[in-house]
Every structure is written in structure tokens, then in C-alpha cells.
Enzyme design. Structure first.
Site, PDB file in Angstrom:
ATOM      1  N   GLU A 129     -24.118 -38.059 -18.528  1.00 15.43           N
ATOM      2  CA  GLU A 129     -25.392 -38.734 -18.773  1.00 15.43           C
ATOM      3  C   GLU A 129     -26.133 -39.108 -17.494  1.00 15.43           C
ATOM      4  O   GLU A 129     -27.370 -39.104 -17.456  1.00 15.43           O
ATOM      5  CB  GLU A 129     -25.163 -39.995 -19.619  1.00 15.43           C
ATOM      6  CG  GLU A 129     -24.781 -39.737 -21.064  1.00 15.43           C
ATOM      7  CD  GLU A 129     -23.297 -39.605 -21.289  1.00 15.43           C
ATOM      8  OE1 GLU A 129     -22.865 -39.669 -22.450  1.00 15.43           O
ATOM      9  OE2 GLU A 129     -22.540 -39.420 -20.291  1.00 15.43           O
ATOM     10  N   GLY A 182     -21.523 -37.926 -25.773  1.00 12.62           N
ATOM     11  CA  GLY A 182     -21.180 -38.605 -27.012  1.00 12.62           C
ATOM     12  C   GLY A 182     -19.920 -38.064 -27.648  1.00 12.62           C
ATOM     13  O   GLY A 182     -19.173 -38.812 -28.300  1.00 12.62           O
ATOM     14  N   ALA A 234     -24.334 -35.406 -27.335  1.00  8.69           N
ATOM     15  CA  ALA A 234     -25.382 -35.744 -28.301  1.00  8.69           C
ATOM     16  C   ALA A 234     -26.606 -34.864 -28.074  1.00  8.69           C
ATOM     17  O   ALA A 234     -26.918 -34.487 -26.948  1.00  8.69           O
ATOM     18  CB  ALA A 234     -25.762 -37.213 -28.168  1.00  8.69           C
ATOM     19  N   GLU A 238     -17.107 -39.761 -25.974  1.00  7.00           N
ATOM     20  CA  GLU A 238     -17.026 -41.155 -26.404  1.00  7.00           C
ATOM     21  C   GLU A 238     -16.352 -41.275 -27.769  1.00  7.00           C
ATOM     22  O   GLU A 238     -15.534 -42.171 -28.004  1.00  7.00           O
ATOM     23  CB  GLU A 238     -18.432 -41.763 -26.439  1.00  7.00           C
ATOM     24  CG  GLU A 238     -19.009 -41.952 -25.041  1.00  7.00           C
ATOM     25  CD  GLU A 238     -20.489 -42.298 -25.064  1.00  7.00           C
ATOM     26  OE1 GLU A 238     -20.845 -43.326 -24.474  1.00  7.00           O
ATOM     27  OE2 GLU A 238     -21.283 -41.547 -25.666  1.00  7.00           O
TER      28      GLU A 238
END
Length: 261
Positions: A135, A112, A69, A115
Site C-alpha cells: 500500500e 487486503g 483489494a 490482511e
């Protein structure tokens, strides 16, 4: 000129009953911003509503799936604002689509992006793929399933290593631990994923969606409740036209023609 004015960041292409959705932000290594997320969610929603589309492939192409992200999406967020944000809603919409989705992953598949991929029903990886949840190195944790999805596919140990250390794994290690379902050369990645999706699309649509529902819901239920839920989903299928056609085709030794009713 700002990127937002330079054309689409997500492309769609029909491959028969399969919709191919491709993230296209090459200069940003397909990083996920709100526009990318909402465009993917919108493409899946439109495909799910189209009776002629029966499966989807989500990819970033042969070079990179997504490096994660955009950090700008997280900057300044609080617990309350992120939970109510359109980013979180878009991640959930992608993860919760009723359409069967095959992720085609090549190169970096991080944060992200990872994910989203692990939230798909099947994951095909190229031999260049690298999966990870970095992260923790930013002083945060994943917020779209990265502390849960690894464990459901690969077990508690790989989940802990990913979430607590930020260590990434290559395609072959990911295959051994069950994170991905097949590893292929990068040049064959998208076509292999489309072929798998087409195989799903050839099955009875009502049964495919019921199977996906049973698997997703059952993961959060005790076994006895999950088995009861499975039977409840089977019951209406037994009275469907597709079931009658499937049985007749089997008896007649011919391919079945399913109509989704």
C-alpha cells in the site's frame, strides 16, 4: 457481460465438519471487491451459526490467494467514509469470526488479501506464496490490519519493513519469521489446510472457541488480566458435558465424542 452477472465469486464446499471457502476471481487474481468481502463474511457467519460446522478453511486455490483489494474500492474514500464503509465492516467481520479459520495461501497474498490471511488463526502457505503490504507504494497505508498483524506474528522489525517499504517475503522467509505456520507444496495446500482444520474440528467445540477467545482478547491485555480472563473462560467449561466426556474418554482409553455442550 459484467462480472457481477457471471456467477459466484466465492464458493463453499463441506468437508465433514469443515467448511472450505474459496475465492474465485481468477482473471482479477482474486482481487477483493465488496462482493467478495461480503460473501466471505456471510459464509463465515452462516458456518458459525451451524453447529455441525466446527472449523473453516479460507483459500484462493493453488494459484493465487489474493493480489489485494480492488483499487476502485479505495478511490475517492475519505477517513470518515472508509471507516463507515461496508468494506471495513466486512474485513472486521472476517477477522472477528468466532469460528476457527485456517488460511491456505498460495501465490500472491498481498494488501487486503494478506490482511485477511494474517487475521486467520493459522496460516498454511504453499512454496509459491508471496506475502506483502504494498500500500505504501500507492501513497496510502493498510486499513484492515496490515500495520498491526505482521508485528503480532513476526515482531516489530518485519512489521516496519512491510508497512514502510512495501517489501514482500516468500513463503520460506515468512515461515522463518512466524508469519505462516507451515509451508507445503502447492498441490498439497488445500488438503493440508483441511486436514489441520479437521483436527481442530475433532476437539470440543466449546473449548476451541474459548481458546480462540482467550488468545484474541489476551493479545490486547496485560498478562495478569489475560490470565484472569483465561480462568474465567475455563470455569464454565469444567461443568460442560464435553469436559465430562473428554475426561471419561481419557480414562477409558477411547476417542472422545464431543457434542458442543
Amino acid at each position: 457481460m459484467p462480472e457481477e452477472q457471471q456467477g459466484p465469486v466465492v464458493h463453499q464446499a463441506r468437508r465433514g465438519p469443515v467448511i472450505l471457502i474459496t475465492i474465485d476471481r481468477p482473471k482479477a487474481r482474486n482481487a477483493l471487491n465488496l462482493r467478495v468481502l461480503t460473501d466471505i463474511a456471510a459464509a463465515l457467519a452462516a458456518a458459525e451459526a451451524d453447529p455441525d460446522i466446527r472449523a473453516a478453511v479460507l483459500t484462493g486455490g493453488a494459484e493465487v490467494f489474493s493480489a489485494g483489494a480492488d483499487v476502485d474500492m479505495l478511490s475517492g474514500q475519505t477517513a470518515a467514509t472508509y471507516a463507515a464503509s461496508p468494506n471495513a465492516a466486512a474485513f472486521a467481520a472476517i477477522r472477528d469470526t468466532g469460528l476457527p479459520v485456517v488460511a491456505a495461501v498460495s501465490g500472491y497474498c498481498l494488501g487486503g488479501g494478506c490482511e485477511i490471511a494474517l487475521g486467520c488463526d493459522l496460516v498454511v502457505a504453499s512454496d509459491t506464496a508471496v506475502l506483502g503490504q504494498p500500500e505504501i507504494a500507492l501513497g496510502i497505508i493498510p486499513g484492515a490490519g496490515g500495520t498491526q498483524l505482521w508485528g503480532r506474528r513476526a515482531g516489530r522489525g518485519p512489521q516496519a519493513l512491510a508497512a514502510l517499504t512495501g517489501a514482500s517475503v516468500d513463503a520460506f522467509a515468512a515461515r522463518r519469521m512466524g508469519l505462516v505456520d507451515r509451508v507445503v507444496p502447492a498441490a498439497a495446500l488445500v488438503e493440508t489446510a483441511v486436514e489441520i482444520a479437521a483436527g481442530i474440528a475433532a476437539r470440543a467445540p466449546l473449548a476451541v472457541r474459548a481458546a480462540k477467545t482467550a488468545m484474541r482478547a489476551g493479545a490486547d491485555m496485560p498478562l495478569t488480566a489475560a490470565l484472569d480472563h483465561e480462568i474465567a473462560l475455563l470455569a464454565p467449561l469444567l461443568a460442560s458435558e464435553d469436559a465430562a466426556e473428554g475426561i471419561a474418554a481419557f480414562q477409558d482409553k477411547r476417542p472422545a465424542t464431543f457434542k458442543g455442550r
